[in-house]
Design a protein around this motif. Sequence first.
Motif, mmCIF file in Angstrom:
data_model
loop_
_atom_site.group_PDB
_atom_site.id
_atom_site.type_symbol
_atom_site.label_atom_id
_atom_site.label_comp_id
_atom_site.label_asym_id
_atom_site.label_seq_id
_atom_site.Cartn_x
_atom_site.Cartn_y
_atom_site.Cartn_z
ATOM 1 N N ASP A 30 0.821 -1.214 0.000
ATOM 2 C CA ASP A 30 0.000 0.000 0.000
ATOM 3 C C ASP A 30 0.851 1.258 0.000
ATOM 4 N N LEU A 31 1.959 1.227 0.723
ATOM 5 C CA LEU A 31 2.868 2.376 0.752
ATOM 6 C C LEU A 31 3.429 2.636 -0.646
ATOM 7 N N TRP A 32 3.851 1.576 -1.336
ATOM 8 C CA TRP A 32 4.437 1.731 -2.664
ATOM 9 C C TRP A 32 3.399 2.182 -3.686
ATOM 10 N N VAL A 33 2.213 1.577 -3.697
ATOM 11 C CA VAL A 33 1.234 1.918 -4.740
ATOM 12 C C VAL A 33 0.657 3.317 -4.570
ATOM 13 N N THR A 34 0.782 3.903 -3.373
ATOM 14 C CA THR A 34 0.249 5.252 -3.158
ATOM 15 C C THR A 34 1.328 6.330 -3.177
ATOM 16 N N ALA A 35 2.570 5.933 -3.459
ATOM 17 C CA ALA A 35 3.675 6.900 -3.489
ATOM 18 C C ALA A 35 3.875 7.448 -4.902
ATOM 19 N N PRO A 36 3.968 8.771 -5.037
ATOM 20 C CA PRO A 36 4.310 9.338 -6.344
ATOM 21 C C PRO A 36 5.727 8.908 -6.728
ATOM 22 N N LEU A 37 5.884 8.417 -7.945
ATOM 23 C CA LEU A 37 7.183 7.900 -8.382
ATOM 24 C C LEU A 37 7.721 8.723 -9.546
ATOM 25 N N PRO A 38 9.005 9.105 -9.476
ATOM 26 C CA PRO A 38 9.603 9.867 -10.578
ATOM 27 C C PRO A 38 9.495 9.142 -11.925
ATOM 28 N N ILE A 39 9.636 7.820 -11.930
ATOM 29 C CA ILE A 39 9.573 7.070 -13.183
ATOM 30 C C ILE A 39 8.181 7.174 -13.833
ATOM 31 N N LEU A 40 7.187 7.545 -13.030
ATOM 32 C CA LEU A 40 5.822 7.725 -13.534
ATOM 33 C C LEU A 40 5.463 9.206 -13.623
ATOM 34 N N SER A 46 -1.025 3.373 -8.108
ATOM 35 C CA SER A 46 -2.475 3.176 -7.964
ATOM 36 C C SER A 46 -3.260 3.955 -9.015
ATOM 37 N N ASP A 47 -2.727 5.097 -9.472
ATOM 38 C CA ASP A 47 -3.383 5.863 -10.537
ATOM 39 C C ASP A 47 -3.407 5.052 -11.833
ATOM 40 N N LEU A 48 -2.320 4.361 -12.106
ATOM 41 C CA LEU A 48 -2.223 3.577 -13.342
ATOM 42 C C LEU A 48 -3.039 2.292 -13.278
ATOM 43 N N MET A 49 -3.242 1.780 -12.080
ATOM 44 C CA MET A 49 -3.921 0.495 -11.924
ATOM 45 C C MET A 49 -5.402 0.547 -12.292
ATOM 46 N N LYS A 50 -5.908 1.714 -12.619
ATOM 47 C CA LYS A 50 -7.320 1.872 -12.978
ATOM 48 C C LYS A 50 -7.602 1.460 -14.418
ATOM 49 N N SER A 51 -6.568 1.365 -15.246
ATOM 50 C CA SER A 51 -6.772 1.015 -16.658
ATOM 51 C C SER A 51 -5.955 -0.219 -17.022
ATOM 52 N N ARG A 52 -6.362 -0.885 -18.075
ATOM 53 C CA ARG A 52 -5.658 -2.077 -18.552
ATOM 54 C C ARG A 52 -4.222 -1.738 -18.924
ATOM 55 N N THR A 53 -4.045 -0.654 -19.652
ATOM 56 C CA THR A 53 -2.705 -0.229 -20.059
ATOM 57 C C THR A 53 -1.856 0.131 -18.844
ATOM 58 N N GLY A 54 -2.456 0.817 -17.892
ATOM 59 C CA GLY A 54 -1.738 1.186 -16.685
ATOM 60 C C GLY A 54 -1.334 -0.018 -15.854
ATOM 61 N N ARG A 55 -2.240 -0.999 -15.740
ATOM 62 C CA ARG A 55 -1.901 -2.213 -14.998
ATOM 63 C C ARG A 55 -0.750 -2.952 -15.662
ATOM 64 N N ALA A 56 -0.738 -2.978 -16.988
ATOM 65 C CA ALA A 56 0.368 -3.618 -17.703
ATOM 66 C C ALA A 56 1.675 -2.887 -17.403
ATOM 67 N N ARG A 57 1.644 -1.572 -17.316
ATOM 68 C CA ARG A 57 2.841 -0.785 -17.003
ATOM 69 C C ARG A 57 3.335 -1.084 -15.590
ATOM 70 N N VAL A 58 2.405 -1.146 -14.634
ATOM 71 C CA VAL A 58 2.786 -1.444 -13.255
ATOM 72 C C VAL A 58 3.357 -2.859 -13.165
ATOM 73 N N MET A 59 2.755 -3.803 -13.883
ATOM 74 C CA MET A 59 3.268 -5.184 -13.890
ATOM 75 C C MET A 59 4.674 -5.208 -14.477
ATOM 76 N N MET A 60 4.910 -4.431 -15.521
ATOM 77 C CA MET A 60 6.240 -4.363 -16.125
ATOM 78 C C MET A 60 7.248 -3.785 -15.125
ATOM 79 N N MET A 61 6.845 -2.743 -14.416
ATOM 80 C CA MET A 61 7.721 -2.155 -13.394
ATOM 81 C C MET A 61 8.032 -3.179 -12.307
ATOM 82 N N LEU A 62 7.027 -3.931 -11.895
ATOM 83 C CA LEU A 62 7.222 -4.948 -10.875
ATOM 84 C C LEU A 62 8.239 -5.993 -11.337
#
Length: 71
Positions: A30-40, A46-62
């Motif tokens: 929860d701390l990580w998904v709610t933190a503003p990240l320079p790479i984003l 969590s902002d990106l996790m609302k869309s299919r494309t955003g979830r794919a980006r977060v998965m790639m980052m992971l």
Amino acid sequence: MNKKESDSSVSHDELVRELDLFFGEQSLRDLWVTAPLPILQGKCPSDLMKSRTGRARVMMMLQEMRFGETA
């Protein structure tokens, strides 16, 4: 994750499970998904996790973090 995998649909629940496996604790996830990240450009994962494309980006980052490609 290869290009084909990153383009595939990742459900919100699937991504949360992967994040839980990586971080080990819900509080750390929860701390990580709610933190503003320079790479984003200051957005939170969590902002990106609302869309299919955003979830794919977060998965790639992971995956990049998992395999040491992101410092």
